[in-house]
Design an enzyme around this catalytic site. Sequence first.
Site, mmCIF file in Angstrom:
data_model
loop_
_atom_site.group_PDB
_atom_site.id
_atom_site.type_symbol
_atom_site.label_atom_id
_atom_site.label_comp_id
_atom_site.label_asym_id
_atom_site.label_seq_id
_atom_site.Cartn_x
_atom_site.Cartn_y
_atom_site.Cartn_z
ATOM 1 N N GLU A 148 55.952 72.594 28.515
ATOM 2 C CA GLU A 148 55.418 71.322 28.811
ATOM 3 C C GLU A 148 54.088 71.174 29.642
ATOM 4 O O GLU A 148 54.156 72.568 30.409
ATOM 5 C CB GLU A 148 56.037 70.417 29.528
ATOM 6 N N LYS A 150 51.802 71.783 33.795
ATOM 7 C CA LYS A 150 52.444 71.872 34.622
ATOM 8 C C LYS A 150 51.953 71.327 35.993
ATOM 9 O O LYS A 150 50.737 71.450 36.217
ATOM 10 C CB LYS A 150 52.310 73.546 34.785
ATOM 11 N N ASP A 152 50.546 69.346 38.979
ATOM 12 C CA ASP A 152 50.336 69.420 40.342
ATOM 13 C C ASP A 152 50.569 68.999 41.903
ATOM 14 O O ASP A 152 49.954 68.311 41.611
ATOM 15 C CB ASP A 152 49.070 70.105 40.135
ATOM 16 N N TYR A 260 61.846 68.221 35.310
ATOM 17 C CA TYR A 260 61.603 69.407 34.176
ATOM 18 C C TYR A 260 62.622 70.323 34.275
ATOM 19 O O TYR A 260 62.848 71.027 33.556
ATOM 20 C CB TYR A 260 60.565 70.400 34.571
ATOM 21 N N LYS A 353 48.490 80.143 33.446
ATOM 22 C CA LYS A 353 47.440 79.129 34.737
ATOM 23 C C LYS A 353 45.312 78.820 33.650
ATOM 24 O O LYS A 353 45.501 80.175 33.080
ATOM 25 C CB LYS A 353 46.961 79.612 35.870
ATOM 26 N N CYS A 445 20.454 54.959 62.122
ATOM 27 C CA CYS A 445 20.718 54.338 61.007
ATOM 28 C C CYS A 445 20.818 53.772 59.373
ATOM 29 O O CYS A 445 19.112 53.109 59.402
ATOM 30 C CB CYS A 445 22.069 53.646 61.241
ATOM 31 N N CYS A 448 20.498 49.677 58.585
ATOM 32 C CA CYS A 448 19.888 48.606 59.605
ATOM 33 C C CYS A 448 19.157 49.682 60.993
ATOM 34 O O CYS A 448 17.954 48.783 61.636
ATOM 35 C CB CYS A 448 20.554 48.125 61.005
ATOM 36 N N CYS A 463 27.289 54.218 62.592
ATOM 37 C CA CYS A 463 26.361 53.226 62.906
ATOM 38 C C CYS A 463 26.547 52.507 64.138
ATOM 39 O O CYS A 463 27.791 51.845 64.102
ATOM 40 C CB CYS A 463 25.771 52.000 62.146
ATOM 41 N N CYS A 469 24.625 45.367 61.079
ATOM 42 C CA CYS A 469 23.837 46.388 59.323
ATOM 43 C C CYS A 469 24.425 45.692 58.593
ATOM 44 O O CYS A 469 25.914 45.559 58.568
ATOM 45 C CB CYS A 469 24.780 47.243 59.941
#
Length: 739
Positions: A148, A150, A152, A260, A353, A445, A448, A463, A469
Amino acid sequence: MSAQDDLFSAPADDSSASSVPQSAAPAAVEGVPAKVMEEVAQLRLELREASHRYYVLDAPTLTDADYDTRLRRLEALEAEYPQLISPESPTQRVGAAPASGFEEVQHAVPMLSLNNAFDDDELRAFVQRAARTLELDDAGDELSFCCEPKLDGLAVSLIYENGVFVRGVTRGNGQAGEDITTNLRTIRTIPLKLLGENHPELLEVRGEAYMSHSTFELINAQARDQDGKVFANPRNAAAGSLRQLEPKNADIRKLDFCAYQVARIDEKRLLNNHYRCHSQMMGLLADYGFRTSPQLEVVRGAQGIIDYTRRLGEQREGLDHDIDGAVIKLDALRLQRELGFVARAPRWAIAFKYPAQEQETTLEGVDFQVGRTGALTPVARLAPVQVAGVVVSNATLHNMDEVERLGVQIGDSVIIRRAGDVIPQVVRVASEGASREAIVLPDGCPVCGSEIERLEGEVVARCAGGLICAAQRKEALKHFSSRKALDVDGLGEKLIEQLIERELVKTPADLFHLDAATLAELPRMGEKSAANLVASLDKSRHTTLARFIYALGIREVGEATAANLAMHFGTLEALRAADQPALEAVEDVGPIVATHIHTFFQQATNNETLEALLACGLRWEEVEIGERPQPLAGQTWVLTGSLDSMTRDEGKARLQALGAKVAGSVSKKTAGVVAGEAAGSKLEKAMQLGLTVLDEAAFVARLAEWEAGTDSVSGSDSDPGSDSDAQKADAQDSAGEDA
């Protein structure tokens, strides 16, 4: 008998548990009618079945509305008959009090690690070792293995007693973990009560709590918008969620759980001829309502395992969750017992892995994106490279602190990873470029042109042109027109989006130039709605200085700070002209907030918008400094319930004008509580603490005295903390009755 013997013994009894949910006759509870008991039992059964089908099987039988109707009915019955509330009820997934920490719990059966394999040869060696130890053919071609993905995520162990979930613990160091039961109860794919009948007295199930890619993207997008913590990958997000001390925060993250392993089970009759293999035990868990991996397969020999890992690798990119490999276990429980363990790992299982999904490319440049709250995010422009099957040409650098941590510059060769196999990010510098260019914040910015603000110690640069803006336009307009600001009735989020899309509004001042005819042409508006909005905008021109300051959306300037600024400076002109020391002289304004305010008023674009707003006729009664006495300075008051003679906001403003702080919760430090109609738990707590409580009539009278300066809080007769003996006695009597 050892814990492992307890798990792997296989008695001869042929009886097995039913996997079909059934409604058992509810036991009588004193004071609860039999019909109510039956309805509660039926509702719980229907809700458990519906939840299992929706979250685990992905085959819903109830609409959301039907589910909510049943859940509300169950909540109502449990509220009426609280003696019926039990931990396994569907109403009890979220809502427990925040934990002060997590208790350490010893695992009855250690949660061990697995040895790793990284290529086909190591998988073949694993099978051959197992075959030799079992004195079988060295190749082990006849051995069956359960394979099955693995996942994470975060390994957790769940304990059930008589079919009811009672405890959940993290892996920790393998010998002991943290009790995170309350947070695990928020995961919809963890059954609070097992499906079926004849449950074992004790069942310990192990599995992985994880976060899907779609959920991960959503919470990170929300975090960026709200300047919250951005997670590097779904695993970190899942682990962080399960260690939230407030269960509702964990629930927001919408984690999943996949079982599991059965670690312990004490009903030997379940481990009969039907349950001699790990794969069959996983089938039992599925019958009990757990999610198990749809990619689980039983294969034969080393070649079967190798073929499985290749098939799974091809599916990896299409999965909505992270996997970093496959777990391979001998399927027969008897053979697992014979092989046993070595050091801290079982001989009968191994983890395969996959190689990390990273690639090397060149950082060609950096662009800065502006978020809805003004936060600037550096985005790396890369020489296109394929990562995990996707061509990547841009990757996030998160913020300037991350740039400094990586030590990355334009021209460097960098390693790119798709975080969660979804979001590309720069992981590290592979090698420095021959011609390097430092990454620096832009002078203004990029949207703007306003000043970029980044204070010492802050991660995010922003900003400062919040009023003009374009990237921040929607949030600025929403805040400006909100109830506690200008209070423009009828100007909701959808309408603001339409006004922006059609370029009818670019700054808050543009709102006051809208006419009914233009508004009526917008979808779902109509002439009456348009006329009402224009009238509401016209009404909002007359406001208070405190509301206007708050409406500007200056960073960290909330209602209380806006009120303090208004009372301290008296006029907008004086506030705009104030320097840093003058701003820091205001109550509750420190150096950081003072910098935000000063920077805001130094922006030419912001000042142009302010002048435009004043030209639109916005006005207020200017406050003369020292005009009103401050008899409540240093005191904290709380308003609860509804008032007839004024709104709660008006009452709050009048208290603040007298120097008081107005809080949302009651504590021992609260000077007084104003209790209007239908006051709730805050009033109860105030009475339990013996605090001053004023009803509306007493509050109005006191306001008149305080505002006229005829009531001094220093005298015992008029001290708001020293009401009449009769009132105190009433409060104490009520508190005693509550206790």
